[in-house]
Design an enzyme around this catalytic site. Structure first.
Site, mmCIF file in Angstrom:
data_model
loop_
_atom_site.group_PDB
_atom_site.id
_atom_site.type_symbol
_atom_site.label_atom_id
_atom_site.label_comp_id
_atom_site.label_asym_id
_atom_site.label_seq_id
_atom_site.Cartn_x
_atom_site.Cartn_y
_atom_site.Cartn_z
ATOM 1 N N SER A 154 0.833 -1.201 0.000
ATOM 2 C CA SER A 154 0.000 0.000 0.000
ATOM 3 C C SER A 154 0.874 1.260 0.000
ATOM 4 O O SER A 154 1.629 1.485 -0.939
ATOM 5 C CB SER A 154 -0.973 -0.048 1.185
ATOM 6 N N ASP A 232 -10.189 -5.524 -3.497
ATOM 7 C CA ASP A 232 -9.586 -4.520 -2.619
ATOM 8 C C ASP A 232 -10.426 -3.242 -2.672
ATOM 9 O O ASP A 232 -10.543 -2.613 -3.732
ATOM 10 C CB ASP A 232 -8.155 -4.260 -3.106
ATOM 11 N N HIS A 269 -7.262 -6.116 0.539
ATOM 12 C CA HIS A 269 -6.082 -5.298 0.853
ATOM 13 C C HIS A 269 -5.311 -5.821 2.069
ATOM 14 O O HIS A 269 -4.331 -5.215 2.484
ATOM 15 C CB HIS A 269 -6.542 -3.851 1.121
#
Length: 291
Positions: A154, A232, A269
């Site tokens: 991320s 995600d 995620h």
């Protein structure tokens, strides 16, 4: 001044050692900084081993990747050390730095701040690329910093890609990312960070810290792997924009061998996603670290 390392904790794992260290960081304005370092068993006799740096995402610490990434076993078998830095300075006491989860503490964005109120402490780029190797070497820990690669998740995926692409000395042999913020000058998280940390705002960030812009301008051979999941929510909200990075890479002449971007149906995620593909990423880097 940067202080010597202080050992905080030790755990044996996969016949190697996971050690947490603390030191006073000059790059972070004299604040205490912590990191985890995994040494594989082949380093026990003092043999220098290559290192893979893992950069974690928003709200995370040096512990998330070490505890939940499923990296240690594979790294042990490959004879590769793992370095897990924190995601920001801690305790700077700057007004507003703890107001939001996606800016300030836990959200350093792996850049060097140029806005005066943040520039003393928020220098994660210098902390990771220069300071940590220096203090680890000074402590006599058997890491070969001539063989480094970098990966992250991320915000940390953004960090991995930009530190790799932005290195003038080719510090890292390869880079990979799980669900990275791939085009931060075009997404809310990135815009907020660039406006908050950088004197020149989004325009400054676009040039220095946006992987999509950087790959567009790149000329040298690269070794990059990116994975993301189609379930995600941050991908669906337009925070990650991996397609922009892929398109820019192809337009710059990089083929599937040099820049590989893979989408995975149904993955989100979380660290469940990361741990599923952890082995792929470490084997990818092993190709370059052990060459």
């Amino acid at each position: 001044m940067t202080s010597p390392l202080e050992k905080i904790s030790f755990n044996k794992a996969f016949e190697g050692e996971l050690i947490k260290y603390k030191f006073k960081s000059a790059a972070l304005g004299g604040l205490d900084a912590q990191f985890n370092l995994y040494l594989p068993p082949n380093a026990a006799d003092g043999t220098k081993v290559p290192v893979l740096v893992y950069l974690a995402g928003l709200t995370c610490t040096e512990d998330n990747g070490a505890q939940k990434g499923a990296f240690l076993g594979v790294a042990s078998s490959q004879g590769i050390a793992l370095l897990f830095p924190d995601t920001s300075p801690r305790g700077a006491g700057i007004p507003g730095e703890d107001d939001d989860w996606d800016f300030g503490t836990g959200a350093g964005f792996y850049l060097n701040a140029s806005k005066s109120e943040y520039s003393k402490h928020y220098n994660m780029l210098t902390h990771i690329t220069l300071e940590l190797p220096k203090v680890i070497e000074a402590a006599g820990i058997p890491i070969d910093f001539n063989r480094q690669s970098i990966f992250g998740h991320s915000m940390g995926g953004h960090g991995a890609l930009t530190l790799y692409l932005g290195s003038k000395v080719k510090q890292y042999r390869s880079a990979s990312a799980f669900a990275p913020i791939s085009n931060p000058s075009k997404c809310p998280w990135g815009e907020k960070a660039f406006k908050g940390y950088l004197q020149g705002g989004v325009e400054e960030g676009k040039v220095q810290y946006d992987a999509t812009e950087m790959i567009s301008a790149a000329k040298e051979p690269v070794h990059i792997l990116v994975d993301y999941g189609t379930a995600d929510n941050f991908y669906k909200q337009g925070q990650l924009l991996p397609e922009n990075f892929l398109k820019a890479a192809r337009n710059a002449g990089y083929d599937e061998v040099q820049v590989r971007v893979r989408s995975h149906d149904g993955y989100d995620h979380s660290y469940y996603f990361i741990s599923t593909f952890a082995s792929d990423h470490i084997h990818f880097h092993a190709n370059f670290l052990k060459a």
